[in-house]
Design an enzyme around this catalytic site. Structure first.
Site, PDB file in Angstrom:
ATOM      1  N   ASP A 142      26.781  46.161  39.015  1.00 59.01           N
ATOM      2  CA  ASP A 142      27.475  45.267  38.088  1.00 59.01           C
ATOM      3  C   ASP A 142      26.681  45.197  36.803  1.00 59.01           C
ATOM      4  O   ASP A 142      25.476  44.926  36.831  1.00 59.01           O
ATOM      5  CB  ASP A 142      27.641  43.880  38.695  1.00 59.01           C
ATOM      6  N   ASP A 156      36.113  49.243  39.782  1.00 60.09           N
ATOM      7  CA  ASP A 156      36.821  48.019  39.389  1.00 60.09           C
ATOM      8  C   ASP A 156      36.400  47.700  37.968  1.00 60.09           C
ATOM      9  O   ASP A 156      35.362  47.090  37.744  1.00 60.09           O
ATOM     10  CB  ASP A 156      36.443  46.892  40.355  1.00 60.09           C
ATOM     11  N   CYS A 173      42.749  43.888  37.449  1.00 63.11           N
ATOM     12  CA  CYS A 173      43.556  42.689  37.697  1.00 63.11           C
ATOM     13  C   CYS A 173      44.421  42.438  36.459  1.00 63.11           C
ATOM     14  O   CYS A 173      44.545  41.315  35.984  1.00 63.11           O
ATOM     15  CB  CYS A 173      42.674  41.482  38.030  1.00 63.11           C
TER      16      CYS A 173
END
Length: 571
Positions: free
Chosen positions: A6, A68, A121
């Site tokens: 991340d 992602d 998303c």
């Protein structure tokens, strides 16, 4: 092994906190930028040491990649209604190039035959289908979309889009040829379904004439000829969920080199054409976790592909661009022998480097004290620490255990100059105890709560078996004298243990004193400290209360099962 990456430091710390409960030695958490995630390719490292000491792996390659990417997050409007106020079409347009670069890097880190899941998303096709279409065009026949319509049958999903329009400040565009030249820094050809670069047909028209032609119906809406319907769209109102986009890609063969080179040149050429209005557009990175692994022949390309195709850089990434250039220059200087990087200084600001524990005497002391056989549970070469965990006197404070797979990756990372920015690795297994009893003890390291489930099956010493009554009694009082145990034989066994760390294992009354007890995944145990006259539990008060509640529930379930058995037996 799982490498979880991340780019955001705070989210990285949250990830470390959440994964602690898994108690695994197969996890590594990194804090690199996804588009720069290193392949650690030793074939590109001009080092004599790497040639004379070959490693089990010569580069990082992953069987699965979850990409992602950062997105505008409009699929999360239900739980984050504030996005309504901040949302604009520029958010998705500005992130499109970064998403393409991240996805391409994920594919380059993927093994041939492996799969990558690309997800956002967002419901914006510029961030979803347009990105998938672009990477399919760049990769050619080396990557294909996977039909997963038969997976998770109860999940309501809709097929991916094959046609869409692109919106920008100038309005809606059906194809790239409709985009005025003044807008082409922010609206790219890869955003459109076909991805084609038609020659501008406006001739000598000025911007007003161009706008007039855009609003006409002469341009036909583009349709993508790629199988984008294999992508999945999760719409919030279909199943009372959030919005989500998923595409599963299968890597059939190595990526074509020429596609990477074209991308490199395009990214470098557009760096000088940064549009100030684009830089000021809102950047909402809702999801920026990338789990990746690398492929041969791509490292130096991605190092240069740090600017998006339209010149857009997220605000927080501008400084890292300069830092990356400096680090690259330093690496080249190191290779040429112009400078020597001190091995004990951290390469990454705020993170201390991971180092292998080479203290053979200390490791042997741990093995002897806990009765661990090296053949069944090897310690040497699997124990690591960080510079922050070493006191000024050189004494190690915390020791982490890593699996063989993580060990190989760490050794590879050392061999190529430590490009991995490691936030967390392995499982904290031992911690230095500062009790006075340690001075005369051969081992001053106690076993941590998170490391206990992993090492317990391999221990043959410092184990105390206790019944439910004594186990709960210790949890409630935190410390008990040997003479105060409910079962005297438990107190006698405790007195026989060596001073220092030990483990109390919960057993049934019938198993007390038996040598045949075997540890399994359901075994309940706690770390303790054996003093001269008492036994003290080495877990927090909160953990004690939670474990007491767990034991109470377990006793009720056992009692209920026994009553059912008696009832059935009577009948």
């Amino acid at each position: 092994m799982v490498v979880a990456n991340d780019v955001d430091y705070k989210r990285s710390n949250l990830l470390i906190h959440q994964t602690k409960r898994t108690c695994t030695t197969n996890l590594m958490v990194t804090n690199n930028e996804g588009q720069h995630f290193p392949s650690c390719n030793t074939k590109r490292t001009l080092s004599v040491a790497s040639e004379t000491n070959p490693h089990p792996i010569d580069q990082l390659l992953f069987d699965r990649v979850l990409c992602d990417v950062p997105c505008s997050g409009d699929g999360t409007l239900r739980k984050a209604p504030d996005i309504w106020r901040r949302w604009n079409s520029g958010s998705g347009n500005g992130l499109h190039s970064l998403q393409v670069v991240l996805a391409m890097r994920g594919l380059s880190l993927l093994k041939v035959g492996g799969r990558m899941v690309y997800s956002t998303c967002s419901m914006n096709p510029i961030e979803d289908e347009a990105v998938v279409a672009e990477i399919l065009r760049r990769c050619g026949c080396s990557v294909e979309l996977v039909d997963v319509s038969d997976k998770l049958p109860e999940l309501i999903r809709r097929p991916g889009l094959t046609k869409w329009k692109v919106h920008d400040r100038g309005g809606w565009y059906r194809s790239y040829k409709d985009v005025p030249k003044s807008q082409r820094d922010g609206v790219l050809r890869s955003m459109f379904p076909s991805g084609k670069s038609d020659k501008d047909s406006s001739g000598g028209k000025n911007s007003y004439e161009e706008m007039a032609s855009i609003s006409s119906d002469e341009s036909a809406e583009e349709v993508c000829d790629l199988p984008l319907e294999l992508c999945m769209r999760i719409l919030p109102h279909d199943q009372n969920t959030g919005g989500f986009f998923i595409a599963v890609l299968h890597k059939v063969s190595p990526l074509p080199d020429f596609q990477e080179k074209v991308t490199q040149k395009r990214n470098l050429s557009t760096r000088n054409n940064i549009n100030s209005s684009e830089k000021s557009s809102s950047y909402e990175a809702v999801s920026d976790t990338v789990v990746t692994k690398p492929e041969e022949g791509t490292e130096e390309i991605v190092l240069e592909a740090t600017v998006s195709e339209n010149g857009f850089e997220p605000p927080e990434m501008e400084s890292t661009w300069n830092e990356g250039i400096v680090e690259l220059a330093q690496k080249l200087d190191d290779i040429e022998g112009k400078r020597e990087v001190p091995s004990m200084q951290g390469k990454w600001k705020g993170l201390y480097p991971v180092v292998f524990l080479r203290d053979q005497t200390g490791i042997n002391g741990i093995k002897t004290f806990y009765g661990i056989k090296d053949e069944s549970f090897p310690l040497y070469g699997h124990l690591v620490t960080r510079n922050s965990d070493i006191s000024s006197h050189g004494n190690v404070k915390r020791i982490y255990y890593v699996s063989k797979a993580v060990k190989n990756v760490l050794e590879l990372n050392f061999a190529v100059g430590k490009p991995l920015k490691i936030s967390s690795v392995g499982l904290k297994m031992f911690e230095k105890q500062s009790a006075k009893e340690c001075e005369a003890n051969c081992c001053s390291f106690r076993i941590t709560s998170e490391g206990l489930p992993v090492i317990l099956p391999y221990m043959t010493k410092q184990i105390l078996y206790a019944t439910m009554a004594d186990f709960k009694n210790l949890l409630q009082h935190k410390s008990i004298k040997f003479l105060d145990f409910i079962h005297p034989q438990i107190g006698e066994k405790a007195a026989e243990l060596a001073l220092g760390s030990c483990v109390m294992v919960l057993v049934d009354d019938s198993q007390l004193g038996s040598e045949q007890f075997k540890v399994n995944s359901s075994t309940i145990a706690i770390g303790c400290w054996k003093g001269k006259a008492s036994l003290t539990v080495m877990v927090t008060t909160v953990d004690c209360h939670q474990l007491i509640q767990r034991l109470s529930d377990r006793s009720k379930e056992k009692e209920k099962a026994e009553n059912c058995f008696k009832t059935a037996e009577t009948a």
